[in-house]
Design a protein around this motif. Structure first.
Motif, PDB file in Angstrom:
ATOM      1  N   ALA A 133      25.366  38.234  54.896  1.00  0.00           N
ATOM      2  CA  ALA A 133      24.617  39.385  55.393  1.00  0.00           C
ATOM      3  C   ALA A 133      25.042  40.669  54.682  1.00  0.00           C
ATOM      4  O   ALA A 133      24.204  41.530  54.381  1.00  0.00           O
ATOM      5  CB  ALA A 133      24.810  39.525  56.903  1.00  0.00           C
ATOM      6  N   LEU A 134      26.329  40.788  54.411  1.00  0.00           N
ATOM      7  CA  LEU A 134      26.824  41.951  53.674  1.00  0.00           C
ATOM      8  C   LEU A 134      26.334  41.926  52.223  1.00  0.00           C
ATOM      9  O   LEU A 134      25.945  42.962  51.673  1.00  0.00           O
ATOM     10  CB  LEU A 134      28.350  41.992  53.716  1.00  0.00           C
ATOM     11  N   VAL A 135      26.359  40.752  51.613  1.00  0.00           N
ATOM     12  CA  VAL A 135      25.850  40.610  50.239  1.00  0.00           C
ATOM     13  C   VAL A 135      24.382  41.017  50.183  1.00  0.00           C
ATOM     14  O   VAL A 135      23.965  41.789  49.304  1.00  0.00           O
ATOM     15  CB  VAL A 135      26.035  39.163  49.743  1.00  0.00           C
ATOM     16  N   ASP A 136      23.593  40.490  51.109  1.00  0.00           N
ATOM     17  CA  ASP A 136      22.163  40.805  51.131  1.00  0.00           C
ATOM     18  C   ASP A 136      21.937  42.303  51.321  1.00  0.00           C
ATOM     19  O   ASP A 136      21.077  42.907  50.660  1.00  0.00           O
ATOM     20  CB  ASP A 136      21.464  40.030  52.241  1.00  0.00           C
ATOM     21  N   GLY A 163      26.518  52.952  49.935  1.00  0.00           N
ATOM     22  CA  GLY A 163      27.555  53.241  48.965  1.00  0.00           C
ATOM     23  C   GLY A 163      28.781  52.355  49.026  1.00  0.00           C
ATOM     24  O   GLY A 163      29.744  52.587  48.305  1.00  0.00           O
ATOM     25  N   ALA A 164      28.770  51.327  49.880  1.00  0.00           N
ATOM     26  CA  ALA A 164      29.882  50.372  49.892  1.00  0.00           C
ATOM     27  C   ALA A 164      29.671  49.330  48.800  1.00  0.00           C
ATOM     28  O   ALA A 164      28.549  48.902  48.525  1.00  0.00           O
ATOM     29  CB  ALA A 164      29.986  49.680  51.250  1.00  0.00           C
ATOM     30  N   SER A 165      30.753  48.912  48.187  1.00  0.00           N
ATOM     31  CA  SER A 165      30.707  47.927  47.112  1.00  0.00           C
ATOM     32  C   SER A 165      31.590  46.734  47.478  1.00  0.00           C
ATOM     33  O   SER A 165      32.786  46.896  47.739  1.00  0.00           O
ATOM     34  CB  SER A 165      31.210  48.554  45.807  1.00  0.00           C
ATOM     35  N   LEU A 166      31.015  45.535  47.512  1.00  0.00           N
ATOM     36  CA  LEU A 166      31.780  44.326  47.823  1.00  0.00           C
ATOM     37  C   LEU A 166      32.547  43.887  46.591  1.00  0.00           C
ATOM     38  O   LEU A 166      31.969  43.367  45.634  1.00  0.00           O
ATOM     39  CB  LEU A 166      30.842  43.212  48.304  1.00  0.00           C
ATOM     40  N   GLU A 167      33.853  44.100  46.626  1.00  0.00           N
ATOM     41  CA  GLU A 167      34.682  43.862  45.450  1.00  0.00           C
ATOM     42  C   GLU A 167      35.395  42.512  45.472  1.00  0.00           C
ATOM     43  O   GLU A 167      35.729  41.971  44.415  1.00  0.00           O
ATOM     44  CB  GLU A 167      35.734  44.970  45.341  1.00  0.00           C
ATOM     45  N   LEU A 168      35.641  41.966  46.668  1.00  0.00           N
ATOM     46  CA  LEU A 168      36.498  40.788  46.728  1.00  0.00           C
ATOM     47  C   LEU A 168      36.260  40.013  48.014  1.00  0.00           C
ATOM     48  O   LEU A 168      36.073  40.600  49.081  1.00  0.00           O
ATOM     49  CB  LEU A 168      37.970  41.215  46.675  1.00  0.00           C
ATOM     50  N   LYS A 219      30.657  33.200  44.818  1.00  0.00           N
ATOM     51  CA  LYS A 219      30.418  32.916  43.398  1.00  0.00           C
ATOM     52  C   LYS A 219      28.967  33.164  43.024  1.00  0.00           C
ATOM     53  O   LYS A 219      28.664  33.749  41.986  1.00  0.00           O
ATOM     54  CB  LYS A 219      30.830  31.481  43.088  1.00  0.00           C
ATOM     55  N   LYS A 220      28.048  32.724  43.884  1.00  0.00           N
ATOM     56  CA  LYS A 220      26.622  32.930  43.617  1.00  0.00           C
ATOM     57  C   LYS A 220      26.264  34.410  43.613  1.00  0.00           C
ATOM     58  O   LYS A 220      25.364  34.840  42.885  1.00  0.00           O
ATOM     59  CB  LYS A 220      25.790  32.189  44.656  1.00  0.00           C
ATOM     60  N   ALA A 221      26.971  35.179  44.423  1.00  0.00           N
ATOM     61  CA  ALA A 221      26.686  36.614  44.525  1.00  0.00           C
ATOM     62  C   ALA A 221      27.407  37.434  43.464  1.00  0.00           C
ATOM     63  O   ALA A 221      27.185  38.647  43.369  1.00  0.00           O
ATOM     64  CB  ALA A 221      27.070  37.112  45.916  1.00  0.00           C
ATOM     65  N   GLY A 222      28.281  36.790  42.695  1.00  0.00           N
ATOM     66  CA  GLY A 222      29.030  37.510  41.683  1.00  0.00           C
ATOM     67  C   GLY A 222      30.178  38.335  42.238  1.00  0.00           C
ATOM     68  O   GLY A 222      30.620  39.300  41.600  1.00  0.00           O
ATOM     69  N   VAL A 223      30.669  37.956  43.419  1.00  0.00           N
ATOM     70  CA  VAL A 223      31.807  38.650  44.032  1.00  0.00           C
ATOM     71  C   VAL A 223      33.089  37.893  43.716  1.00  0.00           C
ATOM     72  O   VAL A 223      33.156  36.674  43.902  1.00  0.00           O
ATOM     73  CB  VAL A 223      31.628  38.755  45.565  1.00  0.00           C
ATOM     74  N   ASP A 224      34.092  38.574  43.224  1.00  0.00           N
ATOM     75  CA  ASP A 224      35.371  37.935  42.905  1.00  0.00           C
ATOM     76  C   ASP A 224      35.997  37.320  44.150  1.00  0.00           C
ATOM     77  O   ASP A 224      35.780  37.809  45.271  1.00  0.00           O
ATOM     78  CB  ASP A 224      36.345  38.952  42.305  1.00  0.00           C
ATOM     79  N   THR A 225      36.779  36.271  43.932  1.00  0.00           N
ATOM     80  CA  THR A 225      37.431  35.601  45.057  1.00  0.00           C
ATOM     81  C   THR A 225      38.945  35.555  44.858  1.00  0.00           C
ATOM     82  O   THR A 225      39.432  35.455  43.737  1.00  0.00           O
ATOM     83  CB  THR A 225      36.916  34.164  45.242  1.00  0.00           C
ATOM     84  N   PHE A 226      39.647  35.625  45.980  1.00  0.00           N
ATOM     85  CA  PHE A 226      41.086  35.376  46.018  1.00  0.00           C
ATOM     86  C   PHE A 226      41.287  34.276  47.050  1.00  0.00           C
ATOM     87  O   PHE A 226      41.188  34.522  48.253  1.00  0.00           O
ATOM     88  CB  PHE A 226      41.859  36.631  46.407  1.00  0.00           C
ATOM     89  N   VAL A 227      41.492  33.052  46.580  1.00  0.00           N
ATOM     90  CA  VAL A 227      41.621  31.889  47.454  1.00  0.00           C
ATOM     91  C   VAL A 227      43.077  31.442  47.436  1.00  0.00           C
ATOM     92  O   VAL A 227      43.684  31.310  46.370  1.00  0.00           O
ATOM     93  CB  VAL A 227      40.699  30.753  46.997  1.00  0.00           C
ATOM     94  N   PHE A 228      43.624  31.217  48.621  1.00  0.00           N
ATOM     95  CA  PHE A 228      45.024  30.826  48.707  1.00  0.00           C
ATOM     96  C   PHE A 228      45.192  29.690  49.700  1.00  0.00           C
ATOM     97  O   PHE A 228      44.343  29.476  50.581  1.00  0.00           O
ATOM     98  CB  PHE A 228      45.904  32.017  49.102  1.00  0.00           C
ATOM     99  N   ALA A 229      46.289  28.953  49.548  1.00  0.00           N
ATOM    100  CA  ALA A 229      46.610  27.845  50.456  1.00  0.00           C
ATOM    101  C   ALA A 229      47.828  28.255  51.280  1.00  0.00           C
ATOM    102  O   ALA A 229      48.951  28.302  50.752  1.00  0.00           O
ATOM    103  CB  ALA A 229      46.907  26.577  49.665  1.00  0.00           C
TER     104      ALA A 229
END
Length: 205
Positions: A19-22, A31-36, A51-61
């Motif tokens: 919803a935020l991506v859309d 003026g908000a930018s989804l960075e991560l 990934k489909k939206a082109g937003v960087d990811t930080f994935v951790f275990a």
């Protein structure tokens, strides 16, 4: 004018993230930018959405770290490196420690599927049904050190219908979440949200 740099934390399907991506793609975040996207599950559907939206990811275990504080310090370093100004918890299923909460005091929000302070914690929709309430809803609030206890920014009502099931109520609550969360992020980005103790003022257009 510089855009508000936002990181979203999520653990599951990611409908609120979507919803935020859309909203961002439709220029509805003021003026908000989804960075991560920060996610604790490598195979969660929200990661693919990012990934489909082109937003960087930080994935951790989490199991790879000695403590919650340890992985939060690593996340915090990444947020600071990217100059993240607002953290949005959107279905992030891990309890935060003071490492993260203190660093983003007044700059971290969460969305919860009840009218807080009623039914905090997990299974809020089931809690509401079991209690027999006639109305429930959605709350967006600032994050503090307690359980869903931070100052409330916005709330929306959802009526509990006769014969309601957890599934049907969840569907209607999630639809409201997907409306109110982008609205709140947009208001914050526009500088229209002010916090004074427990009292939040939101200026509408």
């Amino acid at each position: 004018m510089a855009k508000l740099r936002v990181a979203v934390f999520a653990s599951g399907n990611g409908t609120n993230f979507q919803a935020l991506v859309d909203a961002a793609q439709q220029d509805r975040l003021d003026g908000a930018s989804l960075e991560l996207l920060v996610c604790d599950k490598a195979h969660a559907p929200v990661v693919e959405r990012a990934k489909k939206a082109g937003v960087d990811t930080f994935v951790f275990a989490p199991k790879e770290y000695d403590s919650r504080e340890a992985y939060e310090r690593e996340i915090l370093a990444e947020l600071q490196r990217r100059e993240i100004e607002l953290v949005v918890l959107a279905g992030y299923m891990r309890i935060l420690t003071p490492v993260m909460v203190d660093a983003y005091e007044g700059r971290m929000i969460n969305i919860h599927p009840s009218l807080l302070p009623a039914f905090p914690g997990i299974n809020a929709i089931r809690q509401a049904l079991d209690y027999g309430v006639k109305v429930t809803g959605v709350t967006v609030h600032y994050v503090d050190g307690g359980l869903d206890s931070g100052p409330i920014i916005a709330q929306r009502l959802v009526e509990v219908l006769d014969g309601e099931t957890e599934s049907t109520l969840a569907t209607r609550i999630h639809a409201v979440e997907q409306e109110v969360l982008p609205w709140v992020v947009g208001r914050i980005a526009a500088g229209s949200v002010s916090l004074d103790g427990r009292h939040v003022t939101v200026t509408t257009l």
